[in-house]
Scaffold this motif. Structure first.
Motif: not given
Length: 191
Positions: A71-75, A80-87
């Motif tokens: 998954d390229d969401f963070e890319l 900023p790439n914080y885990t909570i946003y990915s969750i």
């Protein structure tokens, strides 16, 4: 309920330790999502390989493995790439699933430094692969949804592999998927 594990990192480059982690996870979940980070909040240096190159390296590492999604969401994120946003992203993309964050023991040791770490513990389970006996499992009040694998011992790191590629690429060969090694050499990455 479908069990989804997700595993983030720079993957600069992805190595056989990452493949071992994926195999361990796939024995415990239905789907594993690999989330390469654009820039880790804990690292001052940007990844050496471009986002496109790291995506290709991940595809080469896992192309033959069922039930893995890269998954390229963070890319593609502009913040900023914080885990909570990915969750939050994964919960929208995969509703009604049980999400589990995959981390290493070194990350668990500093988990309270993570942005909104208490919210992370409320939102997902944690699957921690312990690289040493030094980890304190009860560090954050022993949450029920944190599971530890104590016998995982990965001595490979992407940093060491990049250094090996600069000095003697052949030494790095055994630490990488063959397709990854070929791609790195053909494209002059890390040299």
């Amino acid at each position: 309920m479908e069990k989804i594990f997700f595993f983030g990192g720079s993957f600069d480059p992805p190595h056989i330790g990452h493949i071992d982690i994926a195999n361990i996870c796939l024995n415990r979940c239905d789907t594993l999502i690999i989330l390469p980070a654009k820039q880790s909040p804990f690292k001052s240096n940007k990844p050496s390989a471009s986002s496109a190159q790291r995506l290709e390296l991940l595809n080469l590492s896992f192309h033959s493995v069922d039930n893995i999604i890269i998954d390229d969401f963070e890319l593609n994120s502009t913040k900023p790439n914080y885990t909570i946003y990915s969750i939050q992203h994964l919960k929208k993309k995969f509703p009604n699933t049980e999400l589990t964050l995959v981390i290493g023991g070194d990350q668990w040791s500093n988990f309270n430094d993570w942005y909104k770490w208490k919210d992370i513990l409320k939102e997902v389970n944690i699957f921690c692969l312990n690289r040493s006996d030094l980890i304190n499992e009860n560090r954050y009040g022993s949450p029920n949804d944190v599971h530890f694998i104590k016998d995982f011992n990965c001595k490979i790191s992407s940093t060491k592999i990049r250094e090996m590629i600069k000095t003697n690429p052949e030494i790095a060969r055994n630490s990488l998927h063959p397709g990854v090694f070929s791609y790195i050499m053909e494209n002059g990455i890390y040299i």
